[in-house]
Design an enzyme around this catalytic site. Structure first.
Site, PDB file in Angstrom:
ATOM      1  N   HIS A  44      38.204  64.430  75.133  1.00  0.00           N
ATOM      2  CA  HIS A  44      37.224  63.088  76.054  1.00  0.00           C
ATOM      3  C   HIS A  44      36.566  61.813  75.022  1.00  0.00           C
ATOM      4  O   HIS A  44      37.801  61.118  75.612  1.00  0.00           O
ATOM      5  CB  HIS A  44      36.393  63.931  77.564  1.00  0.00           C
ATOM      6  CG  HIS A  44      35.200  62.518  78.495  1.00  0.00           C
ATOM      7  ND1 HIS A  44      35.640  62.117  79.078  1.00  0.00           N
ATOM      8  CD2 HIS A  44      34.140  62.142  77.709  1.00  0.00           C
ATOM      9  CE1 HIS A  44      35.580  61.097  79.467  1.00  0.00           C
ATOM     10  NE2 HIS A  44      34.431  61.256  78.896  1.00  0.00           N
ATOM     11  N   ASP A  73      54.638  33.763  69.466  1.00  0.00           N
ATOM     12  CA  ASP A  73      54.062  34.963  69.464  1.00  0.00           C
ATOM     13  C   ASP A  73      53.158  35.233  68.342  1.00  0.00           C
ATOM     14  O   ASP A  73      52.877  34.827  67.548  1.00  0.00           O
ATOM     15  CB  ASP A  73      55.934  36.094  69.611  1.00  0.00           C
ATOM     16  CG  ASP A  73      55.753  37.120  70.064  1.00  0.00           C
ATOM     17  OD1 ASP A  73      54.575  37.827  70.093  1.00  0.00           O
ATOM     18  OD2 ASP A  73      56.362  37.546  69.904  1.00  0.00           O
ATOM     19  N   TRP A 109      33.145  65.022  69.156  1.00  0.00           N
ATOM     20  CA  TRP A 109      33.959  63.443  68.672  1.00  0.00           C
ATOM     21  C   TRP A 109      33.235  63.202  66.675  1.00  0.00           C
ATOM     22  O   TRP A 109      33.999  62.905  66.062  1.00  0.00           O
ATOM     23  CB  TRP A 109      34.478  62.771  69.610  1.00  0.00           C
ATOM     24  CG  TRP A 109      33.005  61.809  69.588  1.00  0.00           C
ATOM     25  CD1 TRP A 109      31.717  61.723  70.191  1.00  0.00           C
ATOM     26  CD2 TRP A 109      33.286  60.249  68.770  1.00  0.00           C
ATOM     27  NE1 TRP A 109      31.564  60.446  69.684  1.00  0.00           N
ATOM     28  CE2 TRP A 109      31.826  59.711  68.752  1.00  0.00           C
ATOM     29  CE3 TRP A 109      33.813  60.161  67.742  1.00  0.00           C
ATOM     30  CZ2 TRP A 109      31.463  58.687  68.574  1.00  0.00           C
ATOM     31  CZ3 TRP A 109      33.949  57.956  67.339  1.00  0.00           C
ATOM     32  CH2 TRP A 109      32.659  58.061  67.291  1.00  0.00           C
ATOM     33  N   SER A 136      47.393  52.978  62.835  1.00  0.00           N
ATOM     34  CA  SER A 136      47.452  51.904  63.558  1.00  0.00           C
ATOM     35  C   SER A 136      46.650  50.719  63.701  1.00  0.00           C
ATOM     36  O   SER A 136      46.810  49.925  64.443  1.00  0.00           O
ATOM     37  CB  SER A 136      47.470  52.685  64.710  1.00  0.00           C
ATOM     38  OG  SER A 136      47.185  51.996  65.881  1.00  0.00           O
ATOM     39  N   SER A 137      45.354  51.089  64.068  1.00  0.00           N
ATOM     40  CA  SER A 137      44.402  50.150  64.608  1.00  0.00           C
ATOM     41  C   SER A 137      44.169  49.162  63.667  1.00  0.00           C
ATOM     42  O   SER A 137      43.669  47.901  63.453  1.00  0.00           O
ATOM     43  CB  SER A 137      42.808  51.123  64.541  1.00  0.00           C
ATOM     44  OG  SER A 137      42.742  52.080  65.773  1.00  0.00           O
ATOM     45  N   HIS A 220      29.147  53.214  64.137  1.00  0.00           N
ATOM     46  CA  HIS A 220      28.314  51.922  64.537  1.00  0.00           C
ATOM     47  C   HIS A 220      29.000  50.806  64.632  1.00  0.00           C
ATOM     48  O   HIS A 220      28.732  50.468  65.680  1.00  0.00           O
ATOM     49  CB  HIS A 220      27.297  51.643  63.587  1.00  0.00           C
ATOM     50  CG  HIS A 220      25.879  51.452  64.627  1.00  0.00           C
ATOM     51  ND1 HIS A 220      25.163  51.428  66.099  1.00  0.00           N
ATOM     52  CD2 HIS A 220      25.739  50.167  64.904  1.00  0.00           C
ATOM     53  CE1 HIS A 220      24.962  51.184  67.134  1.00  0.00           C
ATOM     54  NE2 HIS A 220      25.097  49.530  66.077  1.00  0.00           N
ATOM     55  N   GLU A 222      31.995  50.798  65.143  1.00  0.00           N
ATOM     56  CA  GLU A 222      33.302  51.282  65.660  1.00  0.00           C
ATOM     57  C   GLU A 222      32.685  50.924  67.027  1.00  0.00           C
ATOM     58  O   GLU A 222      33.243  50.828  67.950  1.00  0.00           O
ATOM     59  CB  GLU A 222      33.424  52.646  65.623  1.00  0.00           C
ATOM     60  CG  GLU A 222      34.215  53.222  66.515  1.00  0.00           C
ATOM     61  CD  GLU A 222      36.219  53.053  67.279  1.00  0.00           C
ATOM     62  OE1 GLU A 222      36.076  52.780  65.904  1.00  0.00           O
ATOM     63  OE2 GLU A 222      35.948  53.258  67.772  1.00  0.00           O
ATOM     64  N   TYR A 224      31.062  48.171  68.456  1.00  0.00           N
ATOM     65  CA  TYR A 224      31.146  47.008  68.318  1.00  0.00           C
ATOM     66  C   TYR A 224      32.259  46.481  68.336  1.00  0.00           C
ATOM     67  O   TYR A 224      32.681  45.554  68.859  1.00  0.00           O
ATOM     68  CB  TYR A 224      30.090  45.894  67.599  1.00  0.00           C
ATOM     69  CG  TYR A 224      28.517  46.086  67.564  1.00  0.00           C
ATOM     70  CD1 TYR A 224      28.218  45.380  68.582  1.00  0.00           C
ATOM     71  CD2 TYR A 224      27.964  47.463  66.622  1.00  0.00           C
ATOM     72  CE1 TYR A 224      26.824  45.968  68.908  1.00  0.00           C
ATOM     73  CE2 TYR A 224      26.462  46.935  67.241  1.00  0.00           C
ATOM     74  CZ  TYR A 224      26.228  46.291  68.457  1.00  0.00           C
ATOM     75  OH  TYR A 224      24.443  46.933  68.561  1.00  0.00           O
ATOM     76  N   SER A 235      33.305  35.950  78.010  1.00  0.00           N
ATOM     77  CA  SER A 235      32.733  35.260  77.945  1.00  0.00           C
ATOM     78  C   SER A 235      34.245  33.352  78.393  1.00  0.00           C
ATOM     79  O   SER A 235      33.640  32.684  78.056  1.00  0.00           O
ATOM     80  CB  SER A 235      32.558  34.672  76.317  1.00  0.00           C
ATOM     81  OG  SER A 235      31.416  35.226  75.729  1.00  0.00           O
ATOM     82  N   HIS A 269      20.584  54.822  63.015  1.00  0.00           N
ATOM     83  CA  HIS A 269      19.734  55.478  63.296  1.00  0.00           C
ATOM     84  C   HIS A 269      20.525  56.631  64.257  1.00  0.00           C
ATOM     85  O   HIS A 269      20.050  56.961  65.908  1.00  0.00           O
ATOM     86  CB  HIS A 269      19.197  53.868  64.398  1.00  0.00           C
ATOM     87  CG  HIS A 269      20.777  53.183  65.155  1.00  0.00           C
ATOM     88  ND1 HIS A 269      20.599  51.782  65.332  1.00  0.00           N
ATOM     89  CD2 HIS A 269      21.593  53.924  66.000  1.00  0.00           C
ATOM     90  CE1 HIS A 269      21.990  51.801  65.949  1.00  0.00           C
ATOM     91  NE2 HIS A 269      22.196  52.589  66.456  1.00  0.00           N
ATOM     92  N   HIS A 270      21.751  56.653  64.739  1.00  0.00           N
ATOM     93  CA  HIS A 270      21.883  57.958  65.034  1.00  0.00           C
ATOM     94  C   HIS A 270      21.713  59.322  64.647  1.00  0.00           C
ATOM     95  O   HIS A 270      21.915  60.121  65.157  1.00  0.00           O
ATOM     96  CB  HIS A 270      23.790  57.867  65.296  1.00  0.00           C
ATOM     97  CG  HIS A 270      24.093  56.249  65.765  1.00  0.00           C
ATOM     98  ND1 HIS A 270      24.879  56.461  66.553  1.00  0.00           N
ATOM     99  CD2 HIS A 270      24.290  55.891  65.264  1.00  0.00           C
ATOM    100  CE1 HIS A 270      25.450  55.323  67.036  1.00  0.00           C
ATOM    101  NE2 HIS A 270      25.073  54.882  66.158  1.00  0.00           N
ATOM    102  N   THR A 295      22.069  40.001  70.915  1.00  0.00           N
ATOM    103  CA  THR A 295      23.031  40.924  72.027  1.00  0.00           C
ATOM    104  C   THR A 295      21.472  39.919  73.606  1.00  0.00           C
ATOM    105  O   THR A 295      22.418  39.185  73.641  1.00  0.00           O
ATOM    106  CB  THR A 295      22.532  42.323  72.586  1.00  0.00           C
ATOM    107  OG1 THR A 295      22.823  42.538  71.002  1.00  0.00           O
ATOM    108  CG2 THR A 295      23.382  42.272  73.313  1.00  0.00           C
ATOM    109  N   LYS A 298      23.155  36.538  73.799  1.00  0.00           N
ATOM    110  CA  LYS A 298      24.490  36.069  74.395  1.00  0.00           C
ATOM    111  C   LYS A 298      24.488  36.288  76.186  1.00  0.00           C
ATOM    112  O   LYS A 298      24.648  35.397  76.558  1.00  0.00           O
ATOM    113  CB  LYS A 298      25.485  37.294  74.561  1.00  0.00           C
ATOM    114  CG  LYS A 298      25.881  37.269  73.005  1.00  0.00           C
ATOM    115  CD  LYS A 298      27.007  38.795  72.165  1.00  0.00           C
ATOM    116  CE  LYS A 298      28.222  38.149  71.483  1.00  0.00           C
ATOM    117  NZ  LYS A 298      29.080  36.990  71.698  1.00  0.00           N
ATOM    118  N   ARG A 417      22.085  67.248  75.930  1.00  0.00           N
ATOM    119  CA  ARG A 417      23.674  67.092  75.863  1.00  0.00           C
ATOM    120  C   ARG A 417      24.561  68.376  75.590  1.00  0.00           C
ATOM    121  O   ARG A 417      24.702  69.397  74.876  1.00  0.00           O
ATOM    122  CB  ARG A 417      24.116  65.755  75.092  1.00  0.00           C
ATOM    123  CG  ARG A 417      24.186  65.620  73.751  1.00  0.00           C
ATOM    124  CD  ARG A 417      24.498  64.348  72.866  1.00  0.00           C
ATOM    125  NE  ARG A 417      25.331  63.432  72.629  1.00  0.00           N
ATOM    126  CZ  ARG A 417      26.317  63.123  72.285  1.00  0.00           C
ATOM    127  NH1 ARG A 417      25.649  62.236  71.241  1.00  0.00           N
ATOM    128  NH2 ARG A 417      27.313  62.392  72.146  1.00  0.00           N
TER     129      ARG A 417
END
Lengths: 498, 386
Positions: A44, A73, A109, A136-137, A220, A222, A224, A235, A269-270, A295, A298, A417
């Site tokens: 998932h 293009d 994951w 790909s990315s 991390h 990722e 963002y 925005s 921090h993870h 943040t 914003k 979890r």
């Protein structure tokens, strides 16, 4: 193409979430085995992150960036083609593992060793799927950078670019910097499993925690990569419907850039609970809390944009406003999680699950929904059904909160979890959360109906579409011609202003 | 004044609703609904709770302020009210102010957090040392100073109720999924050092009432400490995904007065000693099978399944396997249970000779396996000596 693909993946990933919530509806094991449950949790996440949110962001970039900067293009169409067609194959690899002996990958994951090395036949498929998605990315990111730096129309200076373009340029750099790190980490897993290395095995002189450091150095940024394009979308939308220029354009750009840079300094921090030295924990706590500042800037800017505007509340605006509130709630729980000593309680509980779903579902996905409604008339030439759009919004916003808000309580009360079954004291909130989940799942079907209806016909849209919209994309007809700007337009200050 | 009465009324209502929601989540924490973090039973857990509440108050107040401004704007500055949009697009002063204020707030939060973290990190002067080792899926506790080793499995009634479609109401099991066969017994009022590690994959040792969790990582030892102030039974569970049985490895800490603890240590030592000299007993087939069934449920069933079929591609079947059926494989079978193989853990140090003999007899004479083989504790002992 990207957008259709990501919508399909959104529903595949969503149906896995439905299985998870169905199993968690009541204590006791009713539908699936624990092993299959774990693989649902794992797949998932991979499908939603790499299959739904990232391709949707890239799809929007491919469609809108050339139009927004006055280019015909994207710069590298063949590369774009390859970047897209890798993805269906990568997901075919990943999803086929669910039907193999031993089932799909079930270690989360995050793929922490040594657990992930216990994966059965699915293991090499998992690794190569991640590799392909990374390639790909990266190609998508190179294309975006090449387009923005080479193909802007005369007068489209960097500081005149729409914020959506800015956030994507920064995201593209994050992708290029972080994905090779992930590729390295999973390759090390592969050699640990099949070629006798022991990067991550303590018995062979390695270190299982090393993987977590490498993974989160990718992981991390990722976060963002998923969130910054959403900031860009919001925005664009809020000024349009407030009929007022974006407040603090320059500080928005700087805030985005500083979030991106800080995101490379907060990975640990993870992993506060792995037993880092206290000085390390303090450093990562301070750096993490620091991200709250840009943040916050914003959020304040968005609200200042609304202030004294003349707002109307069409579906894109509703989703954008919900984004501001709910993403901020996710940010608050993020700040709480960043405080190391308290994180020792929060870590790996449903409090974390609630936190990242507020940021990713009511954050990133709400922004993508907003962008779909915002640009659908431009893409199709037809207006979508506003009434249905509003129903879709209220159904999504209410059910998403019923789904995720109680998970804060579950986490604080002590529910970890990634468990298929739980103690009876967690039963009530899990049932509420599951009901919210089913309602959210069903309400997304309405979105498909709205999109199909809009593609097939409806009230004709003008080129301008929204009377408060500014920028090059609204000077073209709806739908825009095949090569958006065959002659570069002249961009003046007045075109972008109110 | 442009503040309209209706707006004031709205804002008051909004703050009241918000504040009451918030109060509900903090003060009225109903036990049955478990809304908030536990205050716990140690000095540290109390501090952690206070830090949690401080940060919750801070973000709630910021939230009320920020969202009030936003909703004020949403209700006042709408086109349907006929307002003309303003033209302003930035204000350096305001932007600097709202960069500095959040910065000041996080500095204010970081100072107490730093102090608390330093206190949590100090494991010096501990009086008792425990080593908690995570296995797939159980905990082993070594009382380092007492030479006691105990294993802690999920309690049998929870095992039964947690089978898929078991038909047993989880409410009938004692503390469903949060109860073990053996508890970690600790004295109150002493500084206890708890080291965490693991034998196979990463686990995490977590009892919320102690105020922290810590990963248990194979090959590494993490240092933690606690002082439990109140007698009682405190429950937690593994908090890091560790495979199929992740949801089924609870932790139970029983905090008792020091006298009771000393008595428990003596009793346990005696009990463990008597377990070791089981090598010369000879048991009947029925005894071995019934004891073996219990050992199987606690140790083997999570992987090899209640029907002995395992899970294809991950955990091999026992039912019908050559290892559990052919006579010449009896020594290999005993050897594998004692020393493990691949991801199968070594049970030699966890189980007594009698346990191993009975579980092997059980698996060779259950399901489709009908070998009639009887394995005695002395056979296991012989294999150990090799």
């Amino acid at each position: 193409m990207y957008l259709v693909f990501s919508l399909i993946m959104f529903f595949i990933g969503g149906s896995m979430a439905m299985i998870i919530r169905a199993e968690l509806f009541q204590p006791g094991l009713q539908f699936v085995d624990p092993q299959f449950y774990n693989s649902m949790v794992t797949v998932h996440a991979l499908v939603m992150i790499f299959g739904a949110v990232m391709p949707a962001g890239v799809g929007l970039a491919n469609w809108m960036i050339p139009i927004m900067i006055g280019a015909p293009d994207m710069a590298l169409p063949r590369m774009n083609n390859m970047s897209f067609w890798i993805m269906p194959f990568a997901f075919a690899l990943l999803l086929s593992t669910l039907f193999m002996d031993g089932g799909g990958p079930a270690g989360g994951w995050t793929m922490y060793p040594p657990l992930v090395l216990q994966t059965g036949k699915a293991f090499p498929f998992l690794i190569f799927a991640v590799h392909f998605l990374g390639i790909s990315s990266i190609m998508g990111a190179i294309n975006i950078i090449a387009t923005v730096f080479n193909m802007r129309a005369p007068g489209m200076t960097l500081m005149r670019m729409p914020l959506f373009v800015w956030t994507w340029v920064i995201t593209a750099f994050l992708l290029i910097a972080s994905l090779p790190v992930l590729a390295g980490a999973v390759t090390m897993l592969l050699t640990d499993k099949y070629f006798g290395t022991s990067f991550f095995s303590a018995a062979g002189g390695g270190d299982p925690v090393l993987f977590q450091h490498i993974f989160w150095f990718f992981g991390h940024p990722e976060v963002y990569i998923l969130a910054l394009p959403a900031f860009g979308i919001i925005s664009q939308i809020i000024p349009t419907f407030a009929r007022k220029p974006l407040f603090g354009y320059a500080s928005m750009v700087y805030a985005t850039a500083s979030i991106a840079i800080l995101s490379f300094f907060v990975w640990a921090h993870h992993m506060f609970t792995v037993g880092l030295p206290i000085n390390g924990e303090l450093f990562f706590m301070y750096a993490t809390m620091l991200i709250a500042v840009p943040t916050g800037v914003k959020v304040f800017n968005w609200i200042a944009t609304m202030w004294k505007g003349a707002m109307t509340f069409e579906a894109p605006m509703l989703f954008a406003l919900a984004f501001v509130v709910l993403f901020t709630i996710g940010g608050f729980s993020g700040l709480m999680l960043g405080i190391t000593p308290v994180d020792f309680q929060y870590h790996d509980t449903y409090f974390v699950v609630a936190h990242f779903h507020y940021v990713l579902l009511t954050g990133a996905i709400f922004a993508l929904m907003a962008s779909a409604y915002y640009w659908l008339p431009k893409w199709t030439g037809n207006m979508y059904d506003e009434k249905l759009g509003k129903i879709h919004f209220w159904a999504s916003a209410i059910s998403a909160n019923v789904l995720f808000f109680p998970q804060h309580f579950l986490g604080l009360a002590g529910m970890p979890r990634r468990i298929p079954d739980y103690s009876v004291q967690f039963a009530d909130f899990n049932m509420i959360s599951s009901l919210g989940g089913f309602a959210y799942g069903i309400s997304q079907l309405l979105f498909v109906y709205i999109v199909v209806k809009c593609v097939l016909g409806g009230k004709k849209a003008t080129g301008q579409v929204w009377d408060g919209a500014r920028g090059l994309e609204w000077t073209l007809s709806s739908p825009p011609p095949y090569h958006s700007f065959s002659k570069p337009p002249k961009v003046t200050k007045a075109l972008m202003e109110y | 004044m442009f503040l309209k009465k209706s707006m004031i009324r709205f804002l008051t209502k909004f703050s009241v609703v918000f504040a009451s929601l918030f109060l509900l989540s903090s003060n009225l924490a109903l036990a049955a609904w478990g809304l908030n973090m536990t205050q716990g039973v140690t000095p540290i857990s109390q501090d952690v709770y206070n830090m949690h509440m401080t940060s919750l108050y801070v973000v709630t107040i910021i939230g009320i302020l920020v969202f009030s401004v936003m909703f004020w704007s949403i209700f006042q500055h709408r086109k349907s009210k006929g307002v003309k949009p303003a033209k302003f697009s930035h204000s350096t002063t305001v932007e600097i102010i709202w960069t500095l204020i959040p910065f000041a707030i996080i500095v204010a939060l970081a100072i107490p957090a730093t102090k608390l973290l330093a206190r949590m990190d100090d494991t010096s002067k501990s009086e008792i040392t425990i080593k908690a080792t995570g296995y797939q899926w159980k905990w082993k506790y070594d009382y380092i100073d007492e030479d006691i080793t105990i294993y802690s499995n999920l309690a049998a009634d929870s095992v039964d109720a947690s089978q898929k479609n078991s038909g047993i109401d989880p409410k009938t099991a004692d503390n469903y999924l949060r109860n073990t066969d053996t508890a970690l017994v600790l004295p109150v009022g002493k500084k206890i050092r708890i080291m965490t590690t693991a034998s196979d994959v990463i686990h995490a040792w977590w009892v919320p009432d102690l105020g922290w969790k810590r990963d248990a990582i194979p090959g590494f030892i993490n240092d933690n400490w606690t002082v439990i102030n109140k007698e009682g039974v405190y429950r937690g569970q593994c908090a890091e995904i560790c495979g199929k049985g992740h949801g089924y490895m609870p932790i139970v800490v029983k905090a008792v007065p020091e006298k009771e603890y000393t008595a428990w240590v003596q009793e346990t030592k005696v009990a463990l000693n008597s377990k070791q000299d089981s090598g010369d007993k000879v048991l009947s087939m029925d005894d071995l099978k019934s004891k073996g069934a219990a050992v199987f449920k606690a140790n083997c069933q999570a992987c090899h399944q209640a029907n002995g079929q395992g899970i294809k591609g991950v955990f091999p079947a026992i039912d019908g396997s050559p290892l559990a059926n052919l006579k010449e494989n009896i020594p290999a079978h005993i050897h594998q249970v004692i020393y493990g193989k691949g991801i199968m853990p070594a049970f030699g140090e966890q189980l007594s000779d009698t346990d191993i003999a009975s579980v092997i007899t059980f698996t060779r004479n259950n399901w489709g396996n009908k070998t009639g083989d009887i394995i005695q504790p002395k056979d296991v002992l012989a294999s150990r000596k090799k």
